[in-house]
Design a protein around this motif. Structure first.
Motif, short mmCIF file in Angstrom:
data_model
loop_
_atom_site.label_atom_id
_atom_site.label_comp_id
_atom_site.label_asym_id
_atom_site.label_seq_id
_atom_site.Cartn_x
_atom_site.Cartn_y
_atom_site.Cartn_z
N ILE A 89 59.83 33.46 -6.35
CA ILE A 89 59.78 34.14 -7.66
C ILE A 89 59.76 33.09 -8.78
O ILE A 89 58.98 33.20 -9.73
CB ILE A 89 60.95 35.12 -7.82
CG1 ILE A 89 60.76 36.31 -6.87
CG2 ILE A 89 61.08 35.60 -9.27
CD1 ILE A 89 61.98 37.22 -6.74
N GLU A 90 60.62 32.09 -8.66
CA GLU A 90 60.64 31.02 -9.67
C GLU A 90 59.31 30.29 -9.73
O GLU A 90 58.79 30.01 -10.83
CB GLU A 90 61.78 30.04 -9.36
CG GLU A 90 63.16 30.62 -9.59
CD GLU A 90 64.28 29.72 -9.06
OE1 GLU A 90 64.01 28.54 -8.73
OE2 GLU A 90 65.41 30.22 -8.96
N LYS A 91 58.73 29.96 -8.57
CA LYS A 91 57.45 29.25 -8.53
C LYS A 91 56.36 30.09 -9.19
O LYS A 91 55.59 29.59 -10.01
CB LYS A 91 57.07 28.96 -7.07
CG LYS A 91 55.69 28.34 -6.90
CD LYS A 91 55.34 28.14 -5.45
CE LYS A 91 54.96 29.48 -4.83
NZ LYS A 91 54.48 29.38 -3.46
N LYS A 92 56.29 31.36 -8.85
CA LYS A 92 55.26 32.23 -9.41
C LYS A 92 55.46 32.41 -10.92
O LYS A 92 54.48 32.49 -11.67
CB LYS A 92 55.27 33.59 -8.70
CG LYS A 92 54.68 33.52 -7.30
CD LYS A 92 54.93 34.80 -6.54
CE LYS A 92 54.33 34.83 -5.15
NZ LYS A 92 54.49 33.63 -4.35
N THR A 93 56.70 32.46 -11.35
CA THR A 93 56.97 32.60 -12.77
C THR A 93 56.49 31.37 -13.54
O THR A 93 55.85 31.49 -14.58
CB THR A 93 58.47 32.85 -13.02
OG1 THR A 93 58.86 34.04 -12.32
CG2 THR A 93 58.77 33.01 -14.49
N ARG A 94 56.80 30.18 -13.00
CA ARG A 94 56.33 28.95 -13.66
C ARG A 94 54.80 28.88 -13.66
O ARG A 94 54.18 28.59 -14.67
CB ARG A 94 56.88 27.71 -12.94
CG ARG A 94 58.29 27.36 -13.24
CD ARG A 94 58.68 25.98 -12.71
NE ARG A 94 58.28 25.74 -11.32
CZ ARG A 94 58.97 26.10 -10.24
NH1 ARG A 94 60.12 26.73 -10.39
NH2 ARG A 94 58.54 25.83 -9.03
N ARG A 95 54.20 29.15 -12.53
CA ARG A 95 52.77 28.98 -12.37
C ARG A 95 51.97 30.06 -13.10
O ARG A 95 50.92 29.79 -13.67
CB ARG A 95 52.43 29.02 -10.88
CG ARG A 95 50.96 28.80 -10.56
CD ARG A 95 50.68 29.02 -9.10
NE ARG A 95 50.87 30.44 -8.77
CZ ARG A 95 51.12 30.88 -7.54
NH1 ARG A 95 51.22 30.05 -6.53
NH2 ARG A 95 51.27 32.17 -7.32
#
Length: 108
Positions: A89-95
């Motif tokens: 979730i964090e990765k997708k939010t940043r990306r």
């Protein structure tokens, strides 16, 4: 039920009733099979196909079967799905923080 509790419940069931986990390779094949069964239901419910006589709309059951085998794979490979889902979730939010919002294809 939390993801952690689900991992514990599946592990308990395997140890009490399942004798042991299938091998990782077997579970990967079973996961593929279960995803295919889920795809069949979705194709019939939301796609252009219709249910054959005797088939049922068991979308939730098929999703649960996919989740079950995924949890088995996580348990036997030492993956904490709570941690990994949070990281995803964090990765997708940043990306993708603006990617979908700014995508004209997704605008109404």
């Amino acid at each position: 039920m939390t993801i952690k509790e689900a991992q514990q419940a599946v592990d308990h069931w395997i140890k009490e009733y399942g004798v042991r986990y299938f091998s990782e390779l077997t579970n990967m094949a079973v996961l593929t099979e279960e995803v295919g069964e889920l795809a069949r239901v979705i194709a019939r419910k939301y796609g252009d196909q219709s249910f054959k006589p005797g088939e049922k709309d068991n979308l939730g059951e098929e999703m649960a079967d996919v989740l079950w085998v995924l949890i088995c794979l996580a348990n036997q490979t030492g993956v904490d799905l709570t941690i990994e889902l949070n990281k995803s979730i964090e990765k997708k939010t940043r990306r993708d923080a603006l990617r979908h919002i700014e995508n004209p294809k997704l605008q109404a």
